[in-house]
Enzyme design. Structure first.
Site, PDB file in Angstrom:
ATOM      1  N   GLU A  55       0.875  -1.138  -0.008  1.00 42.74           N
ATOM      2  CA  GLU A  55      -0.015   0.021  -0.057  1.00 42.74           C
ATOM      3  C   GLU A  55       0.756   1.422   0.074  1.00 42.74           C
ATOM      4  O   GLU A  55       0.562   2.317  -0.569  1.00 42.74           O
ATOM      5  CB  GLU A  55      -0.909  -0.040   1.344  1.00 42.74           C
ATOM      6  N   HIS A 124     -10.587  -5.583   8.383  1.00 46.84           N
ATOM      7  CA  HIS A 124     -11.055  -5.128   7.252  1.00 46.84           C
ATOM      8  C   HIS A 124     -12.250  -3.807   7.645  1.00 46.84           C
ATOM      9  O   HIS A 124     -12.393  -3.189   6.599  1.00 46.84           O
ATOM     10  CB  HIS A 124     -11.774  -6.249   6.485  1.00 46.84           C
TER      11      HIS A 124
END
Lengths: 322, 361
Positions: A55, A124
């Site tokens: 990321e 998540h």
């Protein structure tokens, strides 16, 4: 809603060949939620790029792409993975215009699903929006409807400021409303009155708007008229729109999925008491998750505020006095 | 051992060099013309004049904390001199003064930045660079994306990004080499191994025998060069630039040099640096080495040295004068350029700050 996002990306890519989409699994697979489904087939592997799973460099290289003259849209697969890129988002994306004294604009959009309610694996589902609203230079939007999802995304992509565009994980398939075929924008920084009411202002954004609307419906049966505000945009914040509603109702409840302490609700409370002190008839309340880590799916319904809890808290608020 | 299941240890590589420690060129042809060497030397001397001036101003409270280039002048200038400022980009860390100046960043802006004036961050529109990076390694992904984006748009510009041995321990370094290898991005990762990350020695950064060999793991070419040898650094960087321009992807250059000064003006290296090692490296001073080379070519003398020093001093003094005469920033400098379209709340704050601080408007 997911179709609205996909349609918007397709239309913007069609209109402007500087738009590129990068992220994990966005190409052949079309994204784990299919937000980019079919885009690689239409626009090619150069413009819809499957990135290595890192990321930090996804966002960091997105900055470089923007500086090279492109208009990248970055998909972070889940906002929960955003911390791996937090240094690039918080210190780099948000500051490079300022640090270069305006030389380097950063017309990039970071799209990311967030929030819970769909039984994802751990890590998540957190609603981390407050980390990013505390980041000057970064705009943060969080649509609740399919119509706004399309229009706000178009506005975010049109903007020369970096925008974090938060998508409600739970609303991807659940949220269905009319979306025009043609391109349109919804301005950043203007709230939507999701339901008009006279007794209590209930403020929410993203997936919580749906909870707020259902609670308002039940409350109306109990004789309490609730005005539901869908903020749509957390930065810029529509302070005028909030003030107008509070002036009318005098009672405010704020609903969010994130934990209480340090949540964006606190910012709203402080702003409202400053702007609307003399309109208030009762202390402002916050309806939120507890100050605990986001739990496993089996207990997440106990964590995220639900309709029953909102109804109970708003009934108490409607009776309370200053 | 052929039956081993494990990858072999790599043979240690020696840094590529062209000059002996005393400045004598090997038997090959010089990669730089005499004029080019003279120009490069002037940037190296300019850097030393600037560093001395800025350090003395810092001691008097007229300049902020900053990091001098001392000991690394050939490394920075050798790399920069291989770039075409009209199309190549520099993505710096903070110890690359001469590279930025050669690329067109005004000395007075550099000075203003370290005097704490946000206006110093201004990059003129035709100067292809990013702001200096303070957050270690964060610039490396940006350089990679920039190079990839230039390539995607059909340009032949190349990006060079500077960082140190310490920064190469950050995830951003590894993620970037990996991505650059995949995308064949025209980027040069210029790692200055100056032996130290503040007080942390090179041995504490990696068990790898060289930083250059890390490139292998990412399918990228790596090379190790003597960072105190202007000609060698220039030659290697020029090759990497040509390779990137031709679409053959990134290179990791490990420039082996030594920080003979402090990490920055707030640092006290006597607490951790070995005096003997420091003296050994001081003997390899890159400025003296290239002067010796020019002497061996018969084109260096005391007069020329004095002439160059005077002109460097005049240039630095003029820039410092501009910086000193630049009005102090008003509170508007807190707000300007944060957004393309600022939120109303920030604009209200800008007005309030200005009123409180009595700006004329």
């Amino acid at each position: 809603m997911i179709e609205a996002i996909r349609e918007c990306l397709g239309q913007e890519m069609e209109a402007d060949n500087r738009v590129v989409v990068i992220g994990e699994d966005v190409g052949v697979l079309g994204g784990v939620f299919r937000a980019t489904d079919g885009l690689q087939a239409r626009f090619g592997k150069e413009r819809v790029v499957d990135m290595p799973l890192a990321e930090g460099v996804i966002v960091g290289s997105g900055i470089g792409l923007a500086m090279s003259g492109l208009r990248p849209v970055i998909e972070l697969q889940f906002l929960g993975f955003g911390h791996q890129a937090f240094h690039q988002i918080g210190q780099q994306v948000a500051r490079l215009r300022y640090r270069s004294q305006g030389r380097h604009a950063l017309p990039l959009v970071i799209r990311s699903p967030f929030g819970g309610g769909v039984r994802t694996p751990e890590l998540h589902s957190d609603a981390f929006e407050a980390f990013y609203t505390h980041t000057p230079g970064l705009k943060v939007v969080a649509p609740a409807t399919a119509y706004d999802a399309k229009g706000l995304l178009a506005a975010a992509m049109e903007s020369d400021d970096p925008v974090l565009y938060l998508e409600p994980l739970k609303g991807y398939r659940l949220t269905k409303d009319e979306v025009p075929d043609e391109r349109y924008t919804v301005p950043l920084g203007k709230l939507r009155v999701a339901r008009e009411g006279a007794d209590v202002t209930l403020i929410a954004w993203s997936a919580a708007v749906n909870v707020a609307e259902r609670a308002a419906e039940e409350l109306s049966e109990q004789g309490i008229s609730v005005e539901v505000l869908d903020l749509r945009s957390l930065n810029p914040l529509d302070i005028v729109g909030i003030s107008e509603s509070v002036a009318k109702t005098g009672r405010v409840a704020i609903l969010h999925e994130a934990p209480l302490t340090g949540g964006f609700g606190g910012e709203l409370v402080a702003t409202i008491q400053q702007e609307c002190f003399y309109s208030l008839e009762a202390p402002i309340i916050r309806i939120s998750a507890p100050d605990t880590p986001y739990p496993l799916g089996g207990v997440e319904d106990l964590y995220i505020p639900d309709v029953d809890r909102v109804v109970a808290e708003v009934v108490a608020l409607a009776k309370a006095s200053a | 051992m052929s039956e081993s299941r494990f990858l072999p240890n790599f043979e240690p590589i020696a840094p590529f060099s062209r000059l002996t420690d005393s400045g004598i060129l090997d038997s090959g042809e010089s990669p730089m013309s005499d004029d080019a060497v003279l120009e490069a030397l002037r940037y190296m001397m300019l850097t030393r004049v600037f560093d001395d001036k800025a350090t003395s101003m810092q001691r008097q409270g007229r300049f902020g904390t900053f990091s001098s280039v001392r000991g690394q002048e050939a490394s920075v200038v050798g790399a920069a001199s291989a770039l075409d400022p009209t199309k190549d980009w520099i993505v710096p860390q903070y110890r690359e003064f001469p590279a930025l100046i050669r690329h067109g960043y005004p000395i007075e802006n550099f000075a203003l930045y370290f005097m704490g004036n946000p206006k110093g961050g201004t990059i003129p529109p035709n100067v292809n660079m990013l702001p200096m990076q303070i957050s270690l390694a964060a610039q490396i992904p940006q350089a990679t994306g920039l190079a990839w984006g230039l390539k995607m748009q059909g340009g032949d510009g190349v990006v060079i990004t500077f960082f140190g041995d310490g920064a190469s321990s950050e995830g951003d370094f590894h993620e970037s080499l990996n991505l650059a290898g995949i995308m064949k991005a025209p980027v040069i990762f210029f790692l200055q191994n100056n032996g130290w990350a503040i007080s942390t020695p090179r041995e504490n950064q990696t068990a790898a025998r060289s930083f250059a060999e890390r490139a292998i793991g990412y399918g990228v070419e790596g090379v190790m060069v003597d960072g105190n040898d202007l000609l060698a650094v220039h030659e290697v960087t020029k090759q990497a630039v040509a390779k990137a321009r031709a679409g053959r992807g990134p290179t990791l250059i490990e420039s082996v040099t030594y920080r003979t000064g402090a990490h920055n003006t707030a640092d006290d290296p006597t607490r951790y640096i070995d005096q003997q090692e420091l003296e050994k490296w001081q003997q390899k001073d890159p400025v003296e080495r290239i002067k010796n080379y020019l002497r061996s070519r018969g084109i260096w003398n005391e007069n020329l040295e004095q002439e160059l020093l005077d002109s460097c001093a005049a240039q630095i003094d003029a820039a410092m004068e501009i910086a000193r005469n630049t009005p102090l920033a008003t509170s508007d400098a807190l707000f300007d350029h944060v957004y393309a379209e600022p939120p109303q709340r920030m604009l209200d704050q800008k007005r309030d700050w200005a009123n409180r601080n009595g700006d004329a408007r």
